[in-house]
Design an enzyme around this catalytic site. Structure first.
Site, PDB file in Angstrom:
ATOM      1  N   TYR A 160     -33.635  50.048  45.184  1.00  0.00           N
ATOM      2  CA  TYR A 160     -33.197  50.214  43.794  1.00  0.00           C
ATOM      3  C   TYR A 160     -31.701  50.525  43.744  1.00  0.00           C
ATOM      4  O   TYR A 160     -30.969  49.990  42.916  1.00  0.00           O
ATOM      5  CB  TYR A 160     -33.986  51.349  43.132  1.00  0.00           C
ATOM      6  CG  TYR A 160     -33.782  51.422  41.633  1.00  0.00           C
ATOM      7  CD1 TYR A 160     -34.687  50.819  40.770  1.00  0.00           C
ATOM      8  CD2 TYR A 160     -32.684  52.082  41.087  1.00  0.00           C
ATOM      9  CE1 TYR A 160     -34.503  50.864  39.395  1.00  0.00           C
ATOM     10  CE2 TYR A 160     -32.481  52.134  39.719  1.00  0.00           C
ATOM     11  CZ  TYR A 160     -33.401  51.522  38.870  1.00  0.00           C
ATOM     12  OH  TYR A 160     -33.206  51.569  37.522  1.00  0.00           O
ATOM     13  N   PHE A 215     -16.844  29.342  25.097  1.00  0.00           N
ATOM     14  CA  PHE A 215     -18.155  28.780  25.383  1.00  0.00           C
ATOM     15  C   PHE A 215     -19.139  29.249  24.297  1.00  0.00           C
ATOM     16  O   PHE A 215     -18.910  30.264  23.655  1.00  0.00           O
ATOM     17  CB  PHE A 215     -18.590  29.255  26.776  1.00  0.00           C
ATOM     18  CG  PHE A 215     -19.886  28.663  27.224  1.00  0.00           C
ATOM     19  CD1 PHE A 215     -19.978  27.312  27.519  1.00  0.00           C
ATOM     20  CD2 PHE A 215     -21.021  29.452  27.355  1.00  0.00           C
ATOM     21  CE1 PHE A 215     -21.180  26.767  27.933  1.00  0.00           C
ATOM     22  CE2 PHE A 215     -22.219  28.905  27.776  1.00  0.00           C
ATOM     23  CZ  PHE A 215     -22.307  27.562  28.063  1.00  0.00           C
ATOM     24  N   ASP A 216     -20.240  28.509  24.106  1.00  0.00           N
ATOM     25  CA  ASP A 216     -21.111  28.842  22.969  1.00  0.00           C
ATOM     26  C   ASP A 216     -21.702  30.247  23.035  1.00  0.00           C
ATOM     27  O   ASP A 216     -21.753  30.943  22.026  1.00  0.00           O
ATOM     28  CB  ASP A 216     -22.195  27.768  22.723  1.00  0.00           C
ATOM     29  CG  ASP A 216     -23.066  27.489  23.927  1.00  0.00           C
ATOM     30  OD1 ASP A 216     -22.823  28.066  24.995  1.00  0.00           O
ATOM     31  OD2 ASP A 216     -24.008  26.679  23.809  1.00  0.00           O
ATOM     32  N   ASP A 231     -13.154  33.834  31.714  1.00  0.00           N
ATOM     33  CA  ASP A 231     -14.554  33.402  31.699  1.00  0.00           C
ATOM     34  C   ASP A 231     -14.634  32.335  32.797  1.00  0.00           C
ATOM     35  O   ASP A 231     -14.133  31.226  32.643  1.00  0.00           O
ATOM     36  CB  ASP A 231     -14.903  32.846  30.311  1.00  0.00           C
ATOM     37  CG  ASP A 231     -16.348  32.379  30.220  1.00  0.00           C
ATOM     38  OD1 ASP A 231     -17.065  32.451  31.238  1.00  0.00           O
ATOM     39  OD2 ASP A 231     -16.762  31.925  29.137  1.00  0.00           O
ATOM     40  N   ALA A 291     -16.976  30.686  34.945  1.00  0.00           N
ATOM     41  CA  ALA A 291     -18.128  29.956  35.492  1.00  0.00           C
ATOM     42  C   ALA A 291     -17.721  28.844  36.463  1.00  0.00           C
ATOM     43  O   ALA A 291     -18.338  28.654  37.505  1.00  0.00           O
ATOM     44  CB  ALA A 291     -18.962  29.373  34.353  1.00  0.00           C
ATOM     45  N   LYS A 297     -23.188  28.383  37.994  1.00  0.00           N
ATOM     46  CA  LYS A 297     -22.330  27.212  38.093  1.00  0.00           C
ATOM     47  C   LYS A 297     -21.698  27.176  39.485  1.00  0.00           C
ATOM     48  O   LYS A 297     -22.356  26.789  40.438  1.00  0.00           O
ATOM     49  CB  LYS A 297     -21.259  27.223  36.996  1.00  0.00           C
ATOM     50  CG  LYS A 297     -21.701  26.851  35.588  1.00  0.00           C
ATOM     51  CD  LYS A 297     -22.783  27.664  34.986  1.00  0.00           C
ATOM     52  CE  LYS A 297     -22.999  27.399  33.520  1.00  0.00           C
ATOM     53  NZ  LYS A 297     -22.565  28.487  32.671  1.00  0.00           N
ATOM     54  N   HIS A 301     -28.733  25.144  18.424  1.00  0.00           N
ATOM     55  CA  HIS A 301     -29.029  23.904  19.143  1.00  0.00           C
ATOM     56  C   HIS A 301     -30.150  24.055  20.162  1.00  0.00           C
ATOM     57  O   HIS A 301     -30.816  23.090  20.498  1.00  0.00           O
ATOM     58  CB  HIS A 301     -27.769  23.337  19.812  1.00  0.00           C
ATOM     59  CG  HIS A 301     -27.126  24.261  20.802  1.00  0.00           C
ATOM     60  ND1 HIS A 301     -26.448  25.390  20.425  1.00  0.00           N
ATOM     61  CD2 HIS A 301     -27.093  24.230  22.150  1.00  0.00           C
ATOM     62  CE1 HIS A 301     -26.002  26.009  21.509  1.00  0.00           C
ATOM     63  NE2 HIS A 301     -26.385  25.322  22.572  1.00  0.00           N
TER      64      HIS A 301
END
Ligand SMILES: *Cc1c(COP(=O)(O)O)cnc(C)c1O
Length: 458
Positions: free
Chosen positions: A72, A124-125, A215, A217, A258, A450
Site C-alpha cells: 500500500y 485537450f477535451d 500536458d 501525453a 500514450k 461525444h
C-alpha cells in the site's frame, strides 16, 4: 545501397481480427445510435478510435509486471517509477494517478477556481472539461496557421505568444490559473510545439508570474519532431531534448496511455514541493495514497519501463513513419488530409471531403460512420460534437473544424493494415457525392457529449 529502416521489435503474441460484412456493420452502427464509442470492439476490423491505452507492451514490460510490488505504501514499484520520471523528465516530485484526466482533476483542484482563465495552445477535451467543470475558461491561443489545413508549418501546435501575452496583460495575475501547453497539440492535429516556442512561453510565464504546465501525453513524439525539424537539435538525443522541454515548465500532467505505452496510468510531475504538497491532499481523496494513486504496483513498474521504450529514437521513427505512410496513401488517393501529418494520427478534413452535408448535421461524424460501414474502421470525430455546446449560450460551437481522426495504436498494426485503411477511405471518397445528409442528436450529456451521444440519420 542504403538499408531500409525497420521496426526495432518483432511479434511474440498475436490477436485475431474478425472480418465482418457490410450488412452486419450497417445493423451494428444503427444499434449503436451512430456513435462509434457505442460499438463493441468485436464489431471493429481496424480500431483507430484512439492511440490511448491501445499500444502493445513489450516483453520487458510484461516481465516488469510480474515484479510489481503491491504494498500500500512505499512500494518498490513506486520508487522505480519515481526514478524513471526523474531521469526522463527531470521532475523531482510526482504523484501517480489512474490516467491523464485524473492528473488534471488533482492538479486543477489546486490551481483552477471559478472565473479563472487557463490560456495555452488547444486544450485537450478532458482538460477543457475539467476547466469548464470548475466554471473557468480555457483560452486557445494556438497560432492561426494551425487552422489552415493545407498550410505547411513545421510546428503547427505552437502557441501564438502575442495572443498569450494579450491574455496575461489584460487580466489580473490571480485570475490566471496557469498556462497549459499540450505537446503534441492533439486538438490541432497531433502537431508539435517547437523548443523555441516553449522557451517563449517560459519567458512570458516569468514576466507575468504565472505557472506553466505541460500536458505531456505525446511528449516523446514532440521531441522527435524537434529533433527532425528544429534547427540545432538534429544531433541531440531524444532524451536530452525531452529534458530540455520539461526544464521550461513548472509541472506536467501525463496520460501514460500514450507515449509511455501502457494500457492505463498517468501522473503529475512537479518542480516545486509546495505545489506537490497541496496536490497530495487531493490525490489522496480522489486517487489513492501518494505512493500508488490509482495504479497497481505492477502497472507502475510497466510504466517505468515504458517511459524508456517510448523515448527511443528508432521506435519513435518507425511509429511516426507508419502514421505518415497512412497519410501519404490517402493523399495519393486525393483524400483531403491535414498536413503536415501529425505524430499519432491522420486527420481527414470532412468539410472538404463531404461538401454537401450542412455543418449543422455533423459532417465529420457522418464521414466516420461511412468509413466504418465501408470497411469496419473505427475513427473518431473531432468537430462540432466534440466541441460541446457553449457553456453560457448552450448553442453548438462551430469551430470550423470538422475532422475524422484515424489514430494509430503503438506497435499494434502493420503497414498492410494501413494500406487497407487507406483503400477503405478511398472507396468512400469515390462515392462521396451520394452522401448528402448527416445526423441529428437524439440524446446528449451536458459535457463531453461525444462519448455517449445518440444520433439518428437524416
Ligand atoms: C489522452 C489525453 C489526456 C487525458 O488522458 P486520459 O489518460 O485519457 O485520461 C489529456 N491530454 C492529452 C493531450 C491527451 O492526449
Amino acid at each position: 545501397m542504403k538499408l531500409p529502416s525497420f521496426e526495432p521489435f518483432k511479434t511474440k503474441m498475436v490477436e485475431p481480427i474478425y472480418r465482418s460484412t457490410r450488412e452486419e456493420r450497417e445493423v451494428w452502427i444503427k444499434d449503436a445510435h451512430f456513435n462509434l464509442f457505442n460499438l463493441r470492439s468485436d464489431y471493429v476490423t481496424i480500431d483507430l478510435l484512439t492511440d490511448s491505452g491501445t499500444g502493445a507492451m513489450s516483453d520487458r514490460q510484461w516481465a516488469a509486471l510480474m515484479q510489481g510490488d503491491e504494498s500500500y505504501a512505499g512500494a518498490s514499484s513506486y520508487y522505480n517509477l519515481k526514478d524513471a520520471i526523474k531521469e526522463i523528465t527531470g521532475f523531482n516530485y510526482f504523484l501517480p494517478t489512474h490516467q491523464g484526466r485524473a492528473a488534471e482533476n488533482v492538479l486543477f483542484s489546486v490551481l483552477v477556481k471559478e472565473g479563472d482563465l487557463v490560456p495555452g495552445n488547444s486544450h485537450f477535451d478532458t482538460t477543457k472539461g475539467h476547466i469548464e467543470f470548475r466554471k473557468a475558461e480555457a483560452v486557445d491561443c494556438t497560432i492561426d496557421i494551425a487552422y489552415d489545413f493545407k498550410a505547411r508549418h513545421p510546428f503547427k501546435g505552437n502557441v501564438d505568444l502575442n495572443k498569450l501575452e494579450e491574455v496575461l496583460k489584460k487580466n489580473p495575475r490571480e485570475k490566471i490559473s496557469c498556462i497549459i501547453v499540450t505537446i503534441t497539440n492533439n486538438t490541432a492535429g497531433g502537431q508539435p510545439v517547437s523548443m523555441a516556442n516553449l522557451k517563449g512561453v517560459r519567458q512570458l510565464a516569468d514576466r507575468y508570474g504565472v505557472k506553466f504546465i505541460l500536458d505531456s501525453a505525446r511528449f516523446a513524439e514532440n521531441a522527435w519532431f524537434i529533433k527532425t525539424r528544429e534547427e540545432g537539435y538534429a544531433n541531440r538525443e531524444i532524451r536530452e531534448i525531452v529534458l530540455e522541454m520539461f526544464s521550461y515548465a513548472d509541472g506536467m500532467t501525463m496520460s501514460s496511455k500514450k507515449d509511455a505505452i501502457v494500457n492505463m496510468g498517468g501522473f503529475i510531475g512537479f518542480r516545486d514541493e509546495d505545489l506537490f504538497q497541496k496536490a497530495s491532499m487531493f490525490n489522496i481523496i480522489f486517487e489513492g495514497f501518494i505512493t500508488y494513486g490509482g495504479m497497481s504496483g505492477r502497472d507502475m513498474n510497466a510504466l517505468a519501463r515504458g517511459l524508456y521504450e517510448g523515448t527511443d529514437f528508432e521506435y519513435l521513427s518507425s511509429r511516426i513513419r507508419q502514421v505518415g505512410l497512412l497519410g501519404a496513401r490517402m493523399k495519393d488517393y486525393g483524400i483531403p488530409v491535414l498536413e503536415p501529418f501529425g505524430g499519432h494520427a491522420i486527420f481527414i478534413d470532412a468539410l472538404d471531403f463531404l461538401r454537401s452535408v450542412p455543418k449543422e448535421e455533423f459532417p465529420a461524424q457522418i464521414l466516420a460512420v461511412e468509413i466504418y460501414i465501408e470497411g469496419g474502421i473505427r475513427g473518431t470525430e473531432i468537430g462540432t460534437l466534440m466541441a460541446d455546446r457553449d457553456p453560457v449560450t448552450r448553442e453548438n460551437r462551430f469551430t470550423g473544424r470538422e475532422l475524422v481522426r484515424l489514430a494509430v495504436p503503438r506497435r499494434v498494426y502493420s503497414d498492410n493494415h494501413m494500406d487497407y485503411v487507406a483503400a477503405v477511405a478511398k472507396n468512400v471518397f469515390d462515392r462521396k457525392e451520394s452522401i448528402k445528409r448527416g445526423l441529428r442528436i437524439i440524446k446528449e450529456a451536458p459535457i463531453l457529449r461525444h462519448f455517449t451521444v445518440e444520433l439518428e440519420k437524416l
